[in-house]
Scaffold this active site. Sequence first.
Site, mmCIF file in Angstrom:
data_model
loop_
_atom_site.group_PDB
_atom_site.id
_atom_site.type_symbol
_atom_site.label_atom_id
_atom_site.label_comp_id
_atom_site.label_asym_id
_atom_site.label_seq_id
_atom_site.Cartn_x
_atom_site.Cartn_y
_atom_site.Cartn_z
ATOM 1 N N LYS A 153 -169.600 87.000 60.619
ATOM 2 C CA LYS A 153 -170.325 86.378 59.493
ATOM 3 C C LYS A 153 -169.590 85.168 59.107
ATOM 4 O O LYS A 153 -169.921 84.083 58.645
ATOM 5 C CB LYS A 153 -170.508 87.141 58.343
ATOM 6 C CG LYS A 153 -171.590 88.445 58.798
ATOM 7 C CD LYS A 153 -171.908 89.174 57.564
ATOM 8 C CE LYS A 153 -170.737 90.129 57.195
ATOM 9 N NZ LYS A 153 -170.175 91.150 57.962
ATOM 10 N N ARG B 173 -165.198 101.658 57.231
ATOM 11 C CA ARG B 173 -166.290 100.362 56.952
ATOM 12 C C ARG B 173 -167.377 100.674 57.912
ATOM 13 O O ARG B 173 -168.576 100.199 57.395
ATOM 14 C CB ARG B 173 -165.236 99.233 57.094
ATOM 15 C CG ARG B 173 -164.424 98.785 56.236
ATOM 16 C CD ARG B 173 -163.352 97.605 56.852
ATOM 17 N NE ARG B 173 -164.029 96.421 57.038
ATOM 18 C CZ ARG B 173 -163.330 95.465 57.745
ATOM 19 N NH1 ARG B 173 -162.233 95.846 58.502
ATOM 20 N NH2 ARG B 173 -163.980 94.353 57.677
ATOM 21 N N ARG C 61 -174.916 93.645 50.280
ATOM 22 C CA ARG C 61 -174.749 94.508 50.872
ATOM 23 C C ARG C 61 -175.195 96.010 50.741
ATOM 24 O O ARG C 61 -174.917 97.120 51.254
ATOM 25 C CB ARG C 61 -172.975 95.045 51.215
ATOM 26 C CG ARG C 61 -172.349 94.345 52.159
ATOM 27 C CD ARG C 61 -170.874 94.071 51.908
ATOM 28 N NE ARG C 61 -170.190 94.187 53.081
ATOM 29 C CZ ARG C 61 -169.037 93.458 53.281
ATOM 30 N NH1 ARG C 61 -168.862 92.572 52.283
ATOM 31 N NH2 ARG C 61 -168.437 93.366 54.154
ATOM 32 N N ARG D 126 -155.401 91.633 58.070
ATOM 33 C CA ARG D 126 -156.164 92.355 56.899
ATOM 34 C C ARG D 126 -155.772 93.790 57.138
ATOM 35 O O ARG D 126 -156.000 94.440 58.191
ATOM 36 C CB ARG D 126 -157.556 92.183 57.167
ATOM 37 C CG ARG D 126 -158.059 90.822 56.410
ATOM 38 C CD ARG D 126 -159.761 90.666 56.649
ATOM 39 N NE ARG D 126 -160.419 91.749 56.105
ATOM 40 C CZ ARG D 126 -161.492 91.424 56.001
ATOM 41 N NH1 ARG D 126 -162.179 90.407 56.431
ATOM 42 N NH2 ARG D 126 -162.665 92.595 55.680
ATOM 43 N N ARG E 111 -158.093 90.293 64.677
ATOM 44 C CA ARG E 111 -158.162 89.199 63.577
ATOM 45 C C ARG E 111 -157.072 88.815 62.927
ATOM 46 O O ARG E 111 -156.320 89.602 62.378
ATOM 47 C CB ARG E 111 -159.470 89.516 62.621
ATOM 48 C CG ARG E 111 -160.642 89.989 63.451
ATOM 49 C CD ARG E 111 -162.016 89.871 62.168
ATOM 50 N NE ARG E 111 -161.810 91.002 61.050
ATOM 51 C CZ ARG E 111 -162.729 90.840 60.097
ATOM 52 N NH1 ARG E 111 -163.908 90.313 60.553
ATOM 53 N NH2 ARG E 111 -162.568 91.839 59.364
HETATM 54 P P1 AMP Z 1 -165.236 91.362 53.903
HETATM 55 O O1 AMP Z 1 -164.277 90.463 54.000
HETATM 56 O O2 AMP Z 1 -166.821 90.866 53.803
HETATM 57 O O3 AMP Z 1 -165.356 92.295 55.242
HETATM 58 O O4 AMP Z 1 -165.174 92.444 52.674
HETATM 59 C C1 AMP Z 1 -163.912 93.143 52.453
HETATM 60 C C2 AMP Z 1 -164.176 94.006 51.436
HETATM 61 O O5 AMP Z 1 -164.436 93.558 50.207
HETATM 62 C C3 AMP Z 1 -165.291 95.269 51.706
HETATM 63 O O6 AMP Z 1 -164.856 96.384 52.716
HETATM 64 C C4 AMP Z 1 -165.375 95.781 50.475
HETATM 65 O O7 AMP Z 1 -164.377 96.798 50.120
HETATM 66 C C5 AMP Z 1 -165.325 94.542 49.691
HETATM 67 N N1 AMP Z 1 -166.545 93.916 49.516
HETATM 68 C C6 AMP Z 1 -166.882 92.840 49.771
HETATM 69 N N2 AMP Z 1 -168.134 92.210 49.506
HETATM 70 C C7 AMP Z 1 -168.554 93.363 48.833
HETATM 71 C C8 AMP Z 1 -170.199 93.715 48.581
HETATM 72 N N3 AMP Z 1 -170.989 92.994 48.399
HETATM 73 N N4 AMP Z 1 -170.245 95.225 47.960
HETATM 74 C C9 AMP Z 1 -169.379 95.923 47.976
HETATM 75 N N5 AMP Z 1 -168.174 95.602 48.486
HETATM 76 C C10 AMP Z 1 -167.728 94.472 49.000
#
Ligand code: AMP
Length: 235
Positions: free
Chosen positions: A13, A174, A88, A163, A129
Amino acid sequence: MRFILLGAPGAGKGTQAEKIAARFNIPKLSTGDILRAEVSSGTELGNKIEAIMNSGAFVSDDIMISLINKRLREKDCAKGFILDGFPRTIPQAEELDKIFDALPQTTGKTYIILLEVDEDDLIKRLSGRYSCKICGTGYHNKYKNTKVKGICDKCGSEEFVYREDDKEEAVKTRLLVYREKVIPLIEYYKKKGVLHKVNGMQKIDDISRNIFEVVKVENNQDFDEYKDQKEKAYV
Ligand code: AMP
């Protein structure tokens, strides 16, 4: 124009959001990046969510909705934006509809894109990553390395970060949370007849082309209006 990118963790994404941003000249809003910035700045919100994020669990809907509501009202979103990582959950999607209705500016059509990838591939994708510590550009040690070893393509920095939530235990959480919360959200959009599926197992540029094709087929005007950006997307 607005984009909502959906897909499992590691589906690509963030990479595709960068491509769309370059092609249509609209900002990429990654909720993960916004939250990570809060954590590294040590803000009150950052301290509250750090452990949740590191574990791979979701931050609460209330926090996420208020964060995105604020961000979408900023000036750079007036012509459109790409949502990478929001919504999400179904409650987030329902609130997003209300936010869109209430936005002061007209931002046109919404393209909801699902990047489909094989689940077996996700762990491999997540484990390699890394990203630039300074500008946040994302890389992968197998699929998308820097052009010059150890130097960020975008800003020239030599510092990179991995990360915390790409570690094995957090990845498992996740993927569980994805199945529990995001798959029903995908079904929700599917039932509404607004979901566009794109094969996320292709080469990065082929995936982007498929996404641009969705825009072309759905609304030629959007595609043409942003034509000037075309060359940029393929470099
Ligand atoms: P990402 O970088 O998109 O994988 O997001 C990393 C982390 O941020 C996720 O595993 C969640 O802990 C938090 N996060 C990001 N976006 C959301 C969302 N829309 N709702 C809930 N948690 C989020």
